[in-house]
Design a protein around this motif. Structure first.
Motif, PDB file in Angstrom:
ATOM      1  N   ASN A 183      18.181 -11.999   2.786  1.00 25.26           N
ATOM      2  CA  ASN A 183      16.917 -11.313   3.009  1.00 25.26           C
ATOM      3  C   ASN A 183      17.235 -10.066   3.819  1.00 25.26           C
ATOM      4  OD1 ASN A 183      14.238 -10.608   3.274  1.00 25.26           O
ATOM      5  ND2 ASN A 183      13.557 -12.661   3.890  1.00 25.26           N
ATOM      6  N   THR A 184      16.460  -9.031   3.656  1.00 28.08           N
ATOM      7  CA  THR A 184      16.709  -7.807   4.422  1.00 28.08           C
ATOM      8  C   THR A 184      15.728  -7.644   5.571  1.00 28.08           C
ATOM      9  OG1 THR A 184      15.369  -6.556   2.834  1.00 28.08           O
ATOM     10  CG2 THR A 184      17.769  -6.599   2.485  1.00 28.08           C
ATOM     11  N   ALA A 185      14.954  -8.664   5.845  1.00 25.63           N
ATOM     12  CA  ALA A 185      14.020  -8.622   6.970  1.00 25.63           C
ATOM     13  C   ALA A 185      14.024  -9.970   7.659  1.00 25.63           C
ATOM     14  CB  ALA A 185      12.617  -8.262   6.504  1.00 25.63           C
ATOM     15  N   VAL A 186      14.088  -9.958   8.975  1.00 26.61           N
ATOM     16  CA  VAL A 186      14.074 -11.197   9.757  1.00 26.61           C
ATOM     17  C   VAL A 186      12.645 -11.710   9.812  1.00 26.61           C
ATOM     18  CG1 VAL A 186      14.558 -12.248  11.980  1.00 26.61           C
ATOM     19  CG2 VAL A 186      16.014 -10.393  11.138  1.00 26.61           C
ATOM     20  N   PRO A 187      12.383 -12.909   9.265  1.00 25.45           N
ATOM     21  CA  PRO A 187      11.012 -13.431   9.349  1.00 25.45           C
ATOM     22  C   PRO A 187      10.641 -13.752  10.791  1.00 25.45           C
ATOM     23  CG  PRO A 187      12.523 -15.088   8.463  1.00 25.45           C
ATOM     24  CD  PRO A 187      13.300 -13.822   8.571  1.00 25.45           C
ATOM     25  N   VAL A 188       9.355 -13.794  11.046  1.00 22.23           N
ATOM     26  CA  VAL A 188       8.864 -14.051  12.405  1.00 22.23           C
ATOM     27  C   VAL A 188       9.401 -15.394  12.879  1.00 22.23           C
ATOM     28  CG1 VAL A 188       6.822 -14.355  13.830  1.00 22.23           C
ATOM     29  CG2 VAL A 188       6.812 -12.664  11.986  1.00 22.23           C
ATOM     30  N   GLY A 189      10.156 -15.365  13.987  1.00 21.44           N
ATOM     31  CA  GLY A 189      10.714 -16.588  14.553  1.00 21.44           C
ATOM     32  C   GLY A 189      11.888 -17.165  13.794  1.00 21.44           C
ATOM     33  N   GLY A 190      12.407 -16.447  12.821  1.00 23.61           N
ATOM     34  CA  GLY A 190      13.486 -16.986  12.001  1.00 23.61           C
ATOM     35  C   GLY A 190      14.749 -16.142  12.059  1.00 23.61           C
ATOM     36  N   SER A 191      15.582 -16.263  11.048  1.00 25.98           N
ATOM     37  CA  SER A 191      16.858 -15.543  11.010  1.00 25.98           C
ATOM     38  C   SER A 191      17.194 -15.196   9.566  1.00 25.98           C
ATOM     39  CB  SER A 191      17.984 -16.384  11.618  1.00 25.98           C
ATOM     40  OG  SER A 191      18.178 -17.578  10.876  1.00 25.98           O
ATOM     41  N   VAL A 192      18.199 -14.323   9.396  1.00 24.94           N
ATOM     42  CA  VAL A 192      18.697 -13.909   8.094  1.00 24.94           C
ATOM     43  C   VAL A 192      20.164 -14.338   8.003  1.00 24.94           C
ATOM     44  CG1 VAL A 192      19.335 -11.923   6.682  1.00 24.94           C
ATOM     45  CG2 VAL A 192      17.105 -11.988   7.795  1.00 24.94           C
ATOM     46  N   THR A 193      20.560 -14.866   6.860  1.00 18.72           N
ATOM     47  CA  THR A 193      21.945 -15.286   6.648  1.00 18.72           C
ATOM     48  C   THR A 193      22.717 -14.179   5.938  1.00 18.72           C
ATOM     49  OG1 THR A 193      21.345 -17.627   6.541  1.00 18.72           O
ATOM     50  CG2 THR A 193      23.458 -16.994   5.582  1.00 18.72           C
ATOM     51  N   LEU A 194      23.844 -13.779   6.523  1.00 19.18           N
ATOM     52  CA  LEU A 194      24.722 -12.771   5.952  1.00 19.18           C
ATOM     53  C   LEU A 194      26.012 -13.448   5.492  1.00 19.18           C
ATOM     54  CD1 LEU A 194      24.390  -9.967   8.673  1.00 19.18           C
ATOM     55  CD2 LEU A 194      23.006 -10.285   6.617  1.00 19.18           C
TER      56      LEU A 194
END
Length: 575
Positions: A183-194
């Protein structure tokens, strides 16, 4: 008894000498006796020489001497063990057969069971003009010329082992790491996996180093991200991320990956919705529909991003107008917004909307062109796709010089791929294995690499629909200050970026061309088609006026049972 060599291991084919010495017997003339395995006539001298020893010579050897009437006792036994030599093995350290320019690797020759022997080694290698004689060959800062097969053998005196099997080393150009984001945007209270990876996937031993923002040279730590074991990290902070791989000691690094911008999701009060205008989730080939992204909540200004699995990608605008739809437009569409005032902050993705484009009932075969325009530059990649309920297809063309060609040079499934040249200017159509034909389309290749081309639709435009014509250069897709001509007449005496016709009529049919900076494009014919339903309604109106009841019934049945378009303009070729 004395063995003349210091070797603890003797191999078949070698030559050895055993010597019998009598301590304190100096000055006397001795005659010697030997006991040895596998021999009927041992020597009587003090030396027992065996040329090309074999396994049958293994065993205990003793000797004694006699002089006049004096006879010594037998010596202690000397046990000789002869074995077949092991086949050498070439190994790599590190054990990577795929390495990259600049890395260091050691090629090693190992002979099992030959430990302690004084071997001299011979090498066969791709780049060894003066091969080493040791058991190791160290390649420092490898280059592509070090690629190839390596084998070795051992030599001791006049004895040679056999050659080892060849091990192949491949040296490639320095690789570039690849970075993917779920994902290219961090959801509210969450994280993005690279995810970071190095190609080819068969290469091994990589560790991955992560960086945030262009000027940062310090790798991320566990305080900045959650590290996983498979080249992945999870991040919750916005920024520009990149990665690289490293392996070996000292560490050899890949080139940095391309950077990926991770933004921050805005609050849930802004949510995007995909809508269709008209609101039909199933349309037919040739129809026009608009896919629109609407963001509810607040009056923020947005840039838009689309995600679709259709074969034709949507532009990053809030509206995507599909003219003369084809099955390539079928798929799921979703969108999100990116704040213009803060490009790092985005909405969540909208729910997906599914659009299905079906063939018209009369269309047994059809041809779509991508990019969807008549004119192309030389060396453009153009795809011609045949569609319909058939398994066998061929694309045919009628060239400018009057010749008919039956086969595409590069046909994959139902798609013909063309890397355009001037000779590709022609009329094209699809033909199924059972003989069904599509409508024909005209393709023109611009031979002047510096001149403009007219961007106009390949297929006829339905009367009443809207259409836009534009002008493009090879180096600049969007041009302003363009003059447009219809049938060689200047449309308006003021330059513009594109020619928009909001409701096409039959009078708009004809030849069009554009002019930019004094250079003209080739001209292309734009056809206009009318719907059969309109013709039938006109007949119905005339029939009601004249009270022809039987024909009235027939027309009503035809209107109910037929919902097809026909192209009443049969002009395909120029002129």
């Amino acid at each position: 008894m004395i063995f003349s060599h210091s070797w603890s291991q003797i191999f078949t084919g070698e030559t050895i000498t055993l010597r019998c010495e009598i301590q304190g017997g100096e000055g006397k003339v001795w005659k010697y006796e030997w006991t040895a395995p596998n021999t009927n006539s041992p020597p009587t001298s003090s030396e027992y020489r065996i040329s090309r020893v074999s396994v049958s010579h293994s065993g205990d050897y003793r000797c004694r001497g006699s002089s006049d009437y004096l006879l010594t006792g037998w010596s202690d036994a000397f046990r000789l063990t002869v074995s077949f030599p092991s086949k050498p093995t070439v190994t790599l350290q590190p054990s990577w057969t795929q390495i990259y320019s600049g890395e260091t690797v050691t090629v090693r020759c190992e002979i099992q069971g030959g430990e302690g022997a004084q071997w001299t080694y011979e090498w066969r290698a791709a780049k060894l003009n003066t091969p080493p004689t040791s058991n190791e060959y160290r390649i420092i800062r490898a280059t592509e010329s070090d690629s190839g097969g390596y084998s070795c053998r051992g030599r001791r005196d006049y004895f040679f082992s056999e050659w080892s099997d060849i091990i192949t080393l491949t040296v490639s150009y320095k690789p570039k790491a690849k970075l993917r984001a779920d994902n290219t945007a961090v959801p509210v209270g969450g994280s993005v996996t690279l995810t970071c990876s190095v190609s080819p996937s068969s290469s091994s031993g990589w560790k991955y180093y992560w960086y945030r923002d262009e000027k940062s040279s310090e790798a991320l730590t566990t305080q900045d991200a959650v590290f996983h074991s498979n080249g992945q990290i999870s991040v919750s902070q916005e920024g520009l991320y990149r990665c690289r791989g490293g392996r070996g000691n000292p560490v050899y690094y890949t080139e940095d990956s391309q950077s990926v911008r991770i933004g921050k999701t805005v609050t849930a009060s802004n949510w995007p919705v995909v809508t269709l205008y008209p609101n039909w989730s199933e349309i037919y080939r040739g129809e026009t529909i608009t896919v629109r992204c609407e963001i509810h909540g607040g009056d923020t200004e947005w840039d838009y991003e689309w995600e679709t699995n259709s074969r034709i990608k949507a532009p990053n605008q809030n509206e995507y107008r599909i003219r003369s739809a084809s099955s390539s437009n079928s798929g799921n569409y979703r969108c999100k917004g990116r704040m213009k005032s803060s490009q790092h902050e985005t909405t969540e993705w909208s729910d997906s909307v599914t659009l299905t484009v079906s063939d018209n009932v009369h269309s047994a075969a059809s041809l779509t062109v991508s990019p969807d325009r008549v004119q192309h530059f030389t060396s453009d990649s153009v795809s011609l796709t045949c569609e319909g309920n058939f398994t066998e297809w061929r694309v045919r063309k009628f060239s400018e010089d009057g010749r008919l060609y039956s086969d595409c040079r590069r046909m994959t499934g139902s798609t013909c791929d063309i890397n355009t040249s001037k000779s590709d200017t022609a009329v094209y159509w699809c033909e199924s294995g059972s003989g069904e034909f599509s409508s024909a389309v005209n393709i023109t290749v611009q031979n002047d690499g510096n001149g403009p081309i007219l961007v106009s639709p390949v297929h006829p435009v339905t009367e009443g629909a809207s259409v836009s014509l534009s002008c493009s250069l090879r180096t600049q897709k969007i041009l302003s200050n363009v003059f447009f001509y219809h049938n060689d007449k200047l449309i308006q005496n003021d330059p513009r970026g594109e020619l928009k016709i909001s409701a096409v009529s039959k009078s708009d049919e004809g030849f069009y061309k554009c002019q930019y900076s004094g250079r003209e494009s080739a001209q292309s014919w734009m056809s206009v088609k009318v719907s059969l339903i309109i013709i039938l309604l006109l007949l119905l109106y005339r029939c009601r006026q004249s009270k022809c009841k039987s024909l009235f019934s027939v027309i009503i049945i035809v209107i109910i049972s037929i919902s097809i378009d026909i192209d009443i303009s049969l002009s395909i070729c120029h002129g």
